[in-house]
Each structure stands twice: as structure tokens, then as C-alpha cells.
Design a protein around this motif. Structure first.
Motif, mmCIF file in Angstrom:
data_model
loop_
_atom_site.group_PDB
_atom_site.id
_atom_site.type_symbol
_atom_site.label_atom_id
_atom_site.label_comp_id
_atom_site.label_asym_id
_atom_site.label_seq_id
_atom_site.Cartn_x
_atom_site.Cartn_y
_atom_site.Cartn_z
ATOM 1 N N LEU A 1 48.144 9.057 52.787
ATOM 2 C CA LEU A 1 48.016 9.821 54.027
ATOM 3 C C LEU A 1 46.544 9.988 54.385
ATOM 4 O O LEU A 1 46.143 9.814 55.544
ATOM 5 N N VAL A 2 45.734 10.315 53.391
ATOM 6 C CA VAL A 2 44.287 10.436 53.613
ATOM 7 C C VAL A 2 43.701 9.107 54.068
ATOM 8 O O VAL A 2 42.894 9.049 55.008
ATOM 9 N N LEU A 3 44.114 8.019 53.431
ATOM 10 C CA LEU A 3 43.624 6.695 53.823
ATOM 11 C C LEU A 3 44.016 6.359 55.257
ATOM 12 O O LEU A 3 43.216 5.790 56.018
ATOM 13 N N SER A 4 45.230 6.719 55.648
ATOM 14 C CA SER A 4 45.688 6.469 57.020
ATOM 15 C C SER A 4 44.807 7.199 58.031
ATOM 16 O O SER A 4 44.415 6.639 59.059
ATOM 17 N N HIS A 5 44.484 8.445 57.725
ATOM 18 C CA HIS A 5 43.623 9.211 58.624
ATOM 19 C C HIS A 5 42.206 8.654 58.637
ATOM 20 O O HIS A 5 41.544 8.645 59.682
ATOM 21 N N ALA A 6 41.737 8.190 57.469
ATOM 22 C CA ALA A 6 40.396 7.606 57.417
ATOM 23 C C ALA A 6 40.298 6.377 58.319
ATOM 24 O O ALA A 6 39.258 6.138 58.952
ATOM 25 N N ILE A 7 41.375 5.617 58.398
ATOM 26 C CA ILE A 7 41.381 4.420 59.248
ATOM 27 C C ILE A 7 41.181 4.786 60.705
ATOM 28 O O ILE A 7 40.409 4.135 61.424
ATOM 29 N N ILE A 8 41.848 5.834 61.169
ATOM 30 C CA ILE A 8 41.796 6.156 62.595
ATOM 31 C C ILE A 8 40.554 6.954 62.998
ATOM 32 O O ILE A 8 40.221 7.013 64.184
ATOM 33 N N VAL A 9 39.846 7.548 62.024
ATOM 34 C CA VAL A 9 38.665 8.341 62.383
ATOM 35 C C VAL A 9 37.360 7.594 62.104
ATOM 36 O O VAL A 9 36.296 8.027 62.563
#
Length: 264
Positions: free
Chosen positions: A133-141
């Protein structure tokens, strides 16, 4: 000229009022003692704020969002700073492709990205993982951080770096003692924008969260499907206050004009 200036002032005032009006209404409704979203309210009360802090699901989701936003923004900085330095300072095959790759989440709809990540996590067998989940958010930010880092590096005076190298400083020492402090407003501004966007992310998060990793926006969405009451306004007001405090701290520390322009 005075007439044009007056018209421009009126136009900009109306635009600002149009943007701020929904936020002001939400903040006012959050203090209502009534059971429904009503305006105007007859009196003001902290009833719904107390209800938010007494609601264990909202509290847990808030901390989930804080941790996810903090970690994802930090990961974005770790990747964006070296990538920004490489893109800005070196001409190498694939430089434009690397830049496009890092910025691509800006042009991919969150819905499409959420479905793609859901499928990927299903194939990997990691659905509901907090780390993913953290990695997913890192991708979009990451694009937000990279753009401000690149902005800070534009027109960067490298004479101080050259002087440090002449005096015998290593590459790492030059970066740590010279480069990083000079582009720190861009890095900090990028981190803050990444944090805010991660904290507010809903569409993509719906697909990649699990019951144990529900973020605050997803919790609000789930709550809104069951009940519409002033608690939603109270949560929204708290999110607005958190964002405003973060921007105020950034302004006091570095100055928003320096951060947005990306100049040290």
C-alpha cells in the motif's frame, strides 16, 4: 487602467470565493449540534469532533493515513532526488524516457492505476499488505517531488560545488554539505505535496487497501455509503486544518514562494 484593475480584482475575488466557499461551509457545519447537515446552524458545538475521536475506526484509519503518507513521501524523495540530479545534469541514453516514466502517474487515471495494481498484487499474492500500500502511494506521489526537485535544480549555481571539490571534498560530502541544503526548499516542498496527496488519496486506495489497512479517505467513503451526518464534516474540517498547518509550517520554515519556485 483603473477600471481594468478593478475588474481584475473583482474577478479574482470571485474566483477565490468560489474555491473557498465549500471549505468554509464544511468547517461551519462541522460545529453544528444537530443530527443532520444543516446550514445555518442555531448554535455551535464540539459534539461531532468528540464523536470522531471516540470512533475507533476513524482513529485507526487516521493513523494508517499518517504512516502511509509519511513513508510514501519519504520513499518518493529517496528516489526523486538522485533521479532529478541525473536528469538535470547528465545527458545519457534514455534520459527523456526516465523522466516520462517518473511523471507517468500524473497522466494515468487513478481508477486505471488502482485496477492495475490490484491485479498485480493478486498475481504476486500480496493483497492487503501495508508495505505494498505504501509502495502504491509512493508511485502516485513521486511526480510531485521530482518536479519540485527539478525546479530547484534549474539555474542551480554549481560554483559552490566546484569550490568544495577543489578543496578536496568527496562527492558525498559535496552533496550533503552543499547541494542538499541549497535545494532543500524544493525537496521539502515536494515531500509536503507528496504527503498531502497521499493522505487525501481515495480512488486508487479503494482497490489496494484491506480491512486492516483502511486509510482515512476510504473510511470516510465507506461511512458516507451508510450514513450522512455532521461527523463527515468534522473529519473533513480536521483534514483541512491538518493541511493548513502543514502549509503554515512550511511557509514559516522556508517560505512558500521559495518552495513553489524551487529556489534555495
Amino acid at each position: 487602467m483603473q477600471k481594468n484593475g478593478l475588474l481584475a480584482l473583482i474577478f479574482h475575488t470571485l474566483v477565490v470565493a468560489f474555491v473557498l466557499a465549500p471549505l468554509v461551509v464544511i468547517c461551519i457545519v462541522a460545529f453544528t449540534p444537530e443530527n443532520t447537515l444543516t446550514l445555518p446552524t442555531t448554535s455551535f458545538s464540539l459534539r461531532w469532533f468528540k464523536a470522531v475521536f471516540a470512533h475507533p475506526d476513524f482513529v485507526a484509519s487516521f493513523w494508517n493515513s499518517i504512516w502511509v503518507a509519511t513513508l510514501s513521501a519519504t520513499i518518493a524523495v529517496v528516489f526523486s532526488v538522485p533521479a532529478g540530479l541525473a536528469i538535470d545534469r547528465f545527458a545519457f541514453p534514455g534520459r527523456d524516457a526516465l523522466n516520462v516514466l517518473f511523471l507517468s502517474p500524473l497522466i494515468i487515471p487513478s481508477l486505471v492505476l488502482g485496477v492495475a495494481l490490484l491485479r498485480l498484487f493478486a498475481l504476486l499474492g500480496v493483497q492487503g499488505s501495508f508495505a505494498w500500500l505504501v509502495l502504491s502511494h509512493a508511485i502516485i506521489v513521486t511526480p510531485y517531488v521530482l518536479r519540485l526537485v527539478l525546479s530547484a535544480l534549474t539555474g542551480f549555481d554549481r560554483s559552490a560545488e566546484q569550490a568544495a571539490r577543489t578543496l578536496g571534498a568527496s562527492q558525498w560530502t559535496v552533496f550533503r554539505r552543499v547541494t542538499a541544503p541549497l535545494i532543500l526548499p524544493g525537496i521539502t516542498g515536494g515531500w509536503l505535496l507528496a504527503f498531502i496527496n497521499s493522505f487525501d488519496e481515495l480512488t486508487m486506495s479503494i482497490f489496494v487497501t484491506s480491512p486492516s489497512t483502511v486509510t482515512l479517505p476510504v473510511r470516510m467513503y465507506m461511512y458516507a455509503t451508510e450514513s450522512i451526518d455532521p461527523m463527515m464534516a468534522a473529519v473533513s474540517a480536521l483534514m483541512i486544518a491538518l493541511t493548513a498547518c502543514a502549509m503554515l509550517i512550511l511557509d514559516r520554515a522556508f517560505g512558500l514562494d521559495r518552495v513553489l519556485i524551487g529556489k534555495g
